[in-house]
Design an enzyme around this catalytic site. Structure first.
Site, short mmCIF file in Angstrom:
data_model
loop_
_atom_site.label_atom_id
_atom_site.label_comp_id
_atom_site.label_asym_id
_atom_site.label_seq_id
_atom_site.Cartn_x
_atom_site.Cartn_y
_atom_site.Cartn_z
N SER A 96 -4.86 -12.74 9.45
CA SER A 96 -5.42 -12.74 8.09
C SER A 96 -4.93 -14.00 7.39
O SER A 96 -3.75 -14.09 7.02
CB SER A 96 -4.96 -11.50 7.32
OG SER A 96 -5.47 -10.33 7.92
N LYS A 171 -11.77 -10.00 4.50
CA LYS A 171 -10.44 -9.41 4.62
C LYS A 171 -9.65 -9.53 3.33
O LYS A 171 -8.92 -8.62 2.94
CB LYS A 171 -9.66 -10.09 5.77
CG LYS A 171 -8.23 -9.57 5.94
CD LYS A 171 -8.19 -8.06 6.20
CE LYS A 171 -6.76 -7.51 6.22
NZ LYS A 171 -5.97 -7.95 7.38
N LYS A 239 1.33 -11.91 1.02
CA LYS A 239 0.67 -13.11 1.51
C LYS A 239 -0.83 -13.02 1.30
O LYS A 239 -1.48 -13.97 0.83
CB LYS A 239 1.01 -13.30 2.99
CG LYS A 239 0.31 -14.47 3.67
CD LYS A 239 -0.91 -14.04 4.45
CE LYS A 239 -0.58 -13.10 5.58
NZ LYS A 239 -1.78 -12.74 6.36
#
Length: 294
Positions: A96, A171, A239
């Protein structure tokens, strides 16, 4: 059967690689200081010196590493995949990472003669173990058709979103929804607990109504049971939300709920909780309320 290089054997990568081995594919990875997990070694997974050597031995490369710089290092660093890339090699990044960087990586791989697919996943450790991941794909039509038979061995819901970077954009959107839903579940259960209700029965009732969600089911139970071993670590969700907030700035878009969820994750990290499961966000809310769900 394909010769596959799989780089990134963490909490989710390890079972994902196992499914490919079980299907009869030959797998190689980069040798690390610690021993290769026995369940992979016993199935014949090879260890090679570096990503370049893995690329030289493979028809397909799959990466499943934590962040954008990690993907860049694996693909383009010293001894990187691109140094050993053969014409026609399919490179599938299931990490990701940033959508814009993904587009750049795709251009570089394709300029070197490869085919690039971004295919980040959702579903956590359980989804990886059960080959039930949701996989969001950014690729050309040809790239998707080549990758899909392999993705089907690791996932249950596989959607070709669009061109390069579209999988990563999807995502990021997923991680926004997940973070805000974790916060909603935590606030709801915390309210019920402090009001003196039976939290387990509250959760059971909510699962039968409009508030029902996988997060209420799985992470609501985690909050009640106080089980915060990852799953999916808070620092990794941080993140992902950084990617969302950085993207929002570039789009002149306000994401106030996302920013608030990020601050709650940061509060957890400040209390040595960066490695907790992301359901541990509830602990930040409990600290504000001076009450623990019980």
């Amino acid at each position: 059967m394909s010769k596959i290089g799989f780089i990134g054997l963490g909490i989710m990568g390890r079972p994902m690689a196992g499914h490919l081995l079980d299907a009869g594919h030959e797998l190689a990875t980069v040798k690390r200081d610690k021993l290769l997990a026995s369940e992979l070694a016993d199935k014949g997974m090879q260890e090679l010196a570096d990503p370049r050597a893995v690329a030289e031995a493979s028809e397909v490369i799959i990466t499943m590493v934590p962040d954008t710089p990690d993907v860049e290092q694996v693909l383009f660093g010293e001894g990187g995949v691109i140094k050993g890339l053969k014409p026609g090699t399919l490179v599938i990044d299931m990490s990701s990472i940033a959508p814009l960087a993904t587009q750049e990586f795709a251009q570089r791989i394709e300029a070197a003669g490869g085919e690039y697919v971004d295919a980040p996943v959702s579903g956590g450790e359980g989804g990886a173990i059960n080959a039930a991941l949701t996989i969001m794909v950014g690729a050309t039509e040809e790239g998707f058709e080549r990758a899909n038979p392999l993705l089907e061995l690791m996932g249950k819901t596989i959607t070709h979103i669009g061109g390069h970077g579209a999988g990563q954009t999807c995502k990021v959107a997923n991680q926004i929804v997940v973070a805000l839903t974790i916060e909603a579940v935590a606030e709801g259960l915390l309210f019920a607990s402090k009001a003196g209700a039976d939290v387990a029965k509250v959760r059971e009732s909510l699962l039968g109504g409009l508030a029902q969600s996988k997060i209420l089911d799985v992470h609501g139970q985690r909050m009640i049971d106080r089980t915060f071993d990852p799953g999916f670590k808070i620092k990794l969700h941080q993140k992902d939300l950084n990617l969302a907030l950085e993207g929002a700035r570039s789009l002149d878009l306000a994401l106030p709920g996302t920013a608030n969820a990020q601050q709650l994750f940061q509060a957890c990290a400040a209390h040595d909780g960066a490695d907790w499961d992301h359901a541990g966000m509830v602990r930040a809310l409990e600290a504000l309320a001076n009450h623990e769900i019980e």
